[in-house]
Write an enzyme that holds these catalytic residues in place. Sequence first.
Site, PDB file in Angstrom:
ATOM      1  N   ASP A   1       3.107  25.177  15.734  1.00 25.99           N
ATOM      2  CA  ASP A   1       4.150  24.161  15.842  1.00 25.99           C
ATOM      3  C   ASP A   1       5.394  24.751  16.512  1.00 25.99           C
ATOM      4  OD1 ASP A   1       6.706  22.906  13.933  1.00 25.99           O
ATOM      5  OD2 ASP A   1       5.325  21.533  14.944  1.00 25.99           O
TER       6      ASP A   1
ATOM      7  N   GLU B   1       1.789  23.504  20.541  1.00 24.92           N
ATOM      8  CA  GLU B   1       2.643  22.322  20.635  1.00 24.92           C
ATOM      9  C   GLU B   1       3.838  22.731  21.483  1.00 24.92           C
ATOM     10  OE1 GLU B   1       5.590  21.375  18.010  1.00 24.92           O
ATOM     11  OE2 GLU B   1       5.556  19.217  18.394  1.00 24.92           O
TER      12      GLU B   1
END
Lengths: 577, 448
Positions: free
Chosen positions: A235, A277
Amino acid sequence: MMGQPKEDRFAVAASGAPRYEDNSKRNGDSSLALQEDKLWFKDAVIYQLHVRTFCDSNADGIGDFAGLTQRLDYLQDLGITAIWLLPFYPSPLRDDGYDIADYVSVHPSYGTFEDFKTFLAAAHSRGIRLIVEMVLNHTSDQHPWFKEARSSRDNPKRDWYVWSDTDTRYKGVRIIFVDTETSNWTWDSISKSYYWHRFFNHQPDLNFDNPAVIEALWQVMQFWLNLGVDGFRFDAVPYLVEREGTTCENLPETHAIIQDIRKRLDLAYPGRILLAEANNWPADILAYFKDGKEFDAAFHFPLMPRMFMSVKLQDRKPIIDILEQMPEIPVGCQWCIFLRNHDELTLEMVTDIERDYMYDEYGVDKKMRLNQGIRRRLAPMMDNDRKQIELLNGLLMSMQGTPIVYYGDEIGMGDNLYLGDRNGVRTPMQWNGDRNGGFSTADPERLYSPVISNAVYGYQAINVDAQQRSGHSLLLWTKSLIKLRNIFHVFGRGTIQLLKPANHRILAYVRQWDQEIVLVVNNLSSSAQAVELDLRRFESYVPIEMFGRNLFPRIRDLPYLLTLGPYQFYWFQLRRL
Amino acid sequence: MAEWDGSAFGGSESEIPSLLAENPFLSDDLLRQLMDVGEVDLLVGISSHKNGRTTSHALHALERSVQQHFTRQRAVIINACAEDQETGDDGAGQLRIVAQENSRSAKLAALRTIHQVNVDSSAPLSAGNALHTILAAADLLRARACAVLSPETAELAPDWIAKLLAPAYRDKFDFVAPLYARHKFQGLLARNLVYPMSRAVFGCGIRELYSDEWGFSGRLATVCLNQDVWNEEYIRVRPEAWMAISAIGSDFRCCQSFLGQKIQSTTSPGTNIVEVFRQAVGNLFWCIESRQSSWLESDRSEMAQTSGPDHELISEPTDLNRHRIFELFQSGVTELEPMLSSILDPETHAQIKSTLALEESKFRFGPELWVRTLYDFAASYHHAVINRDHLVQALAPLYRGMTFSFLIEHANSSAAEMEAGSDRLCGEFVRQKPYFMEKWKAMIEVKS
């Protein structure tokens, strides 16, 4: 599928089982079979879900691993081959679990550690791999590391985070959560200094200039890898490192850290993947592949909003433009294509004109907008137009990359704009028309979130049970689409050649991998269209429409004429017969 | 005939049935290109004349205009070009190459595909044929707002295009005429003849009836397309005034939009004043003749609504050979005296003959006489006793006389003074309109 007679291909896939299950039957060991194919992620169909939202087994109103395990048959039947689980770690849940307070445990609301292990084994036994979240960039301010770091300036863990006596360092760096944060620095009253955070102020950024941080996070990864997870979604990866005078995004030092992690992973855990991401422009995302030395896969953020734009504009231009700008990625790497996810539909990487257009068309109500994005689910965004939803799913499954299905989109779930932040797209899964949509037997007031219950998208109308009983439901259609995709390697591994017929409302491309050639033709328009395709390269090939397996006229030297209904699409297998 | 409304099926509303199917003049290739474009919001037509470079500049300006001002609208550019017979230069081919070079960056930034349709024609396309094709395309593609541009206009600014399209697209005007900032002695044919006469006769004043660029609605396009005029000589050569007059005469909403200073391209064809005069005046007289049913019973006289300044006059010094103009007036009137006697009312003729005796320094051809002269000519045109083309040409020396007088009178006039003079001239046309109506109707009685 190599070596099998071609005419068996459809029959073999009729069961909906992924290809490598055949390998497992031959070897008698599914876990070994899962590990053999290092490029498994290219053929995968990933299903994204939060364990909290899926199924509650103990009537506390919160989904858990035991409930998720119960629903694995459903997922296997759907045809998906990998699950991406949102964070399930201990957390104060101020950012839906992305504020992690303990990296190596399971939040008690979701069950026990044993529940997780049971779930993982059950998933693997069904040929479903697991990708878990790895939130590198920051922790919760309730994480023991931060509690120690802030306790005093002399604490050994002080340097695990980014501190400053003033809030003027890294001036000009953009704020990501613009709707809630006014600065990337927050004053810590305990240690009397500022700490850096690119996201919420309760999510302090870790200091990646400290090797101890990297080692600690690698140990976290090892913990989960040893349990058997198949990969990590990193992330917020662009923000790991800060440097004065820069945007503090996508810095060379960040890439160096990723490469280090990747080296360790390949050495000790071959076949496990890293998914990035990185919400960036094409050239910046390319850097995260780094000739195969960083991530295996990255979300195709540039493409995603443009699919929605093209459908609304009824013009292929946004898609064509962005695909033509996309650089070639290393052979062993992959794009992950998605329509919607747990976050707002981000409009960071579009022009101002494009953003305004998207807001006006898809986010006309200001409640729908959040942080330069649109916080809606797929079905409501498309005004519940079945044809448009199918078209977008057709694009999702046929474009170059690995598709990710957001939980609930396969039945056309709606959203709740009256829930804060992004919670409106994270409501309980709707299983049937019973209490709480079959998600939980708890009292409705106890649910972690209300179930959608309006007349259009409410659980009484939109649920798995009803759609499994209806032969023409969106669920069964999606299932057949996934099944068809799973038959062919070309969708996950093949090249893409864009055709540009004169009719701009038609988006057409050829996917090719080895002997598999698929022609995809999409009508982006709300009205019937005719299109003439230049297919001379495939002269004498016979197109076979893949859903009905009907033959179409042989391709000749002349332009190939097709007509399509509103939002219709074709997949043709081109065969030399 | 029942009216077809496609709006229930997602198509745009069409109030006027199209008879396009009766006119098979569109090539298959063009039809195929239009088919690929589909319904549009904006259509801009452009005709290139042997000069790919100026046309590419116009195309580039067009694309930038769409990108800046109409980012969400569906747009198409209809490029009507002809091959240069002398050089063999394929304007369309050059066009494509140069346009591609210039427009790639504009296209990348645009939200939508900006379509270009090329009307390839081996035979030269007249202005009327080009417009006919453009109107047909507008009808088929159900365009809401359209514009026609000439690549001969140098310095075609993107916002000019927006100013022509926006009134039709956003404010629902049907005809959008341009207004320019001109030198005070530029455009005198329009200022002293076409504009005031058309305003008085048709009831609505449009300063630039003959222009290289104008805008119109899809509705007007369909109406004009269905008129059986496309083989008329004046339509083939200068169709824009007819289109404006059609709009006025059919009670469509007309307006004027100020664009800026008009600069003619250095590569534009040389201006033959006699030919220009013949086309403009002949066209006007033909329009008066053909649309008599719309103005004979009307008594309104108003200015079309204007967006931006009503006018702008530039007063830089200019070099005009006034003496030559005066000489041409005198010689023309003398040579054409027999013809003029059959065209003009005897009183008018006598007044004109009396001006021949005036010295150059004392010469005056005032508004009263000029208006009366024009009305006599128009009525005689309607009578068609002599060849109409010759009649129009016979007006040319008288126009020179009026022009000479005008130049003397306004040599040192300010812009305000010139506008005051223009208003007086318009007033004179209105004042003498009953005279004209009487002449006209008398001619009708003679004809019948």
